[in-house]
Write a protein that holds these residues in place. Structure first.
Motif, PDB file in Angstrom:
ATOM      1  N   ILE A 152       0.838  -1.203   0.000  1.00  0.00           N
ATOM      2  CA  ILE A 152       0.000   0.000   0.000  1.00  0.00           C
ATOM      3  C   ILE A 152       0.871   1.249   0.000  1.00  0.00           C
ATOM      4  O   ILE A 152       0.594   2.237  -0.696  1.00  0.00           O
ATOM      5  CB  ILE A 152      -0.959  -0.013   1.204  1.00  0.00           C
ATOM      6  N   TYR A 183      -9.079 -10.641   1.827  1.00  0.00           N
ATOM      7  CA  TYR A 183      -9.159  -9.186   1.925  1.00  0.00           C
ATOM      8  C   TYR A 183      -8.249  -8.592   0.849  1.00  0.00           C
ATOM      9  O   TYR A 183      -7.040  -8.799   0.873  1.00  0.00           O
ATOM     10  CB  TYR A 183      -8.692  -8.709   3.301  1.00  0.00           C
ATOM     11  N   PHE A 185      -7.084  -5.038  -1.087  1.00  0.00           N
ATOM     12  CA  PHE A 185      -7.086  -3.578  -0.983  1.00  0.00           C
ATOM     13  C   PHE A 185      -6.848  -2.951  -2.349  1.00  0.00           C
ATOM     14  O   PHE A 185      -6.197  -3.534  -3.226  1.00  0.00           O
ATOM     15  CB  PHE A 185      -6.015  -3.126   0.014  1.00  0.00           C
ATOM     16  N   LEU A 215      -7.955   4.550   0.259  1.00  0.00           N
ATOM     17  CA  LEU A 215      -7.850   3.093   0.362  1.00  0.00           C
ATOM     18  C   LEU A 215      -9.237   2.466   0.431  1.00  0.00           C
ATOM     19  O   LEU A 215     -10.080   2.870   1.237  1.00  0.00           O
ATOM     20  CB  LEU A 215      -7.048   2.725   1.612  1.00  0.00           C
ATOM     21  N   HIS A 216      -9.449   1.459  -0.404  1.00  0.00           N
ATOM     22  CA  HIS A 216     -10.700   0.703  -0.459  1.00  0.00           C
ATOM     23  C   HIS A 216     -10.412  -0.754  -0.109  1.00  0.00           C
ATOM     24  O   HIS A 216      -9.276  -1.218  -0.200  1.00  0.00           O
ATOM     25  CB  HIS A 216     -11.320   0.761  -1.860  1.00  0.00           C
ATOM     26  N   LEU A 217     -11.465  -1.483   0.246  1.00  0.00           N
ATOM     27  CA  LEU A 217     -11.303  -2.891   0.619  1.00  0.00           C
ATOM     28  C   LEU A 217     -12.452  -3.727   0.071  1.00  0.00           C
ATOM     29  O   LEU A 217     -13.619  -3.362   0.220  1.00  0.00           O
ATOM     30  CB  LEU A 217     -11.261  -3.031   2.152  1.00  0.00           C
ATOM     31  N   LEU A 241     -10.161  -1.680   7.614  1.00  0.00           N
ATOM     32  CA  LEU A 241      -9.925  -0.699   6.560  1.00  0.00           C
ATOM     33  C   LEU A 241      -9.534   0.653   7.147  1.00  0.00           C
ATOM     34  O   LEU A 241      -8.570   1.283   6.694  1.00  0.00           O
ATOM     35  CB  LEU A 241     -11.174  -0.564   5.683  1.00  0.00           C
TER      36      LEU A 241
END
Length: 321
Positions: A152, A183, A185, A215-217, A241
């Motif tokens: 990330i 999960y 991201f 940031l998305h999940l 998140l």
């Protein structure tokens, strides 16, 4: 625009009305749909904690912190007053010993007796083990959470920012195989935001020429107990998140949840009827952090505030073991 919780109410109604009837591993029986999705905009600090019943978000958060420590024994959870994992080791103990020990007595012994906890409180290589100590082929261990945060920060547009729980080689050793299993991201510039239908739009023009990111999940489940598990899973994923974005110094975007076998147990239909008779409260609660720890693994329960959680009363439903 409808309340985002309406997605859940529509889902449980649809499962009851149109779900396939199935005899499951627990022999309780379910109604199930295959392949569903819900989306939540968390950009304003939202936590999608259901309001049509009381959800024990404190237990969900403590469980998440337990996962992030790489723990697999229920003793630390019980020391925090969280009993959601007791059913499986208790059933194992009763079967192995012939004892009819009650749950509270079993939990007390786990807390008081470290050796007993080591023998009977471990769940095998469940979530925390896979997240933090996935075994590689050379005998080493892979910290997937640290790896995801590294990507990330250093390769945010990678398509490999994934934390995976479904370790085929170790499934047989787990008290319960992972339900919330994957999960993934996804990072965008902060001015971009995905809407209800997944359409890209401009969220905030002041970030248009900036470098700040969001940031998305996407959280994927192979199996969802929609009455008991799903509200917990949404809460856990939202906390995770927010925490990952907090550590990465990014804004928060969407939580997208998808589930394969999405079911309601046959002994949960009274709970469904009660919940469907209620209207969601005005809004979901919000999260606030009291401090920013040095890393994702150093958060304490006291570091979180959940603001404005207004809810209907708790609805009891039995766990199918």
């Amino acid at each position: 625009m409808s309340h985002p919780e309406q997605q859940y109410l529509d889902l449980i109604r649809r499962i009851v009305e149109k779900g396939s009837h199935r005899i499951d591993r627990t022999k309780v029986g379910t109604r199930a749909l295959f392949g569903v999705q819900c989306r939540f905009d968390l950009s304003d600090g939202t936590l999608p904690i259901l309001t049509t019943k009381k959800v024990l978000w404190q237990a969900a958060l403590k469980e998440l912190l337990w996962f992030l420590k790489g723990e697999t024994n229920i003793r630390p959870l019980l020391q925090e007053g969280v009993t959601i994992w007791t059913d499986w080791p208790l059933a194992k103990y009763r079967k192995a010993t012939g004892s009819d020990i009650g749950q509270k007595d079993f939990e007390a012994r786990i807390v008081e007796d470290e050796a007993f906890a080591a023998d009977w409180g471990d769940l095998g290589p469940v979530y925390g083990k896979q997240w933090r100590r996935w075994r590689d082929y050379e005998g080493g261990e892979i910290d997937q959470v640290a790896g995801a945060l590294n990507l990330i920060g250093h390769d945010p547009y990678s398509r490999r920012i994934i934390i995976e729980g479904w370790n085929v080689a170790e499934l047989s050793k787990m008290a319960l195989t992972p339900c919330h299993k994957s999960y993934q991201f996804f990072v965008t510039p902060s001015h971009e935001m995905y809407g209800e239908n997944g359409d890209l739009g401009i969220l905030n023009s002041k970030h248009l020429f900036g470098e700040r990111k969001r940031l998305h999940l996407l959280m994927s489940q192979r199996s969802t107990d929609t009455i008991l598990g799903c509200p917990f899973n949404w809460t856990t994923s939202a906390f995770l998140l927010h925490m990952m974005a907090h550590q990465a110094d990014m804004d928060v975007g969407e939580l997208v949840w998808q589930s394969a076998d999405t079911h309601i147990y046959d002994n949960h239909h009274d709970a469904v009827a009660t919940q469907l008779s209620r209207q969601p409260k005005a809004r979901f609660p919000r999260i606030a952090f009291k401090r920013k720890p040095e890393d994702i693994f150093s958060y304490r329960f006291e570091d979180f505030e959940v603001l404005g959680y207004d809810h209907h009363p708790f609805i009891k439903a039995d766990v199918a073991v």
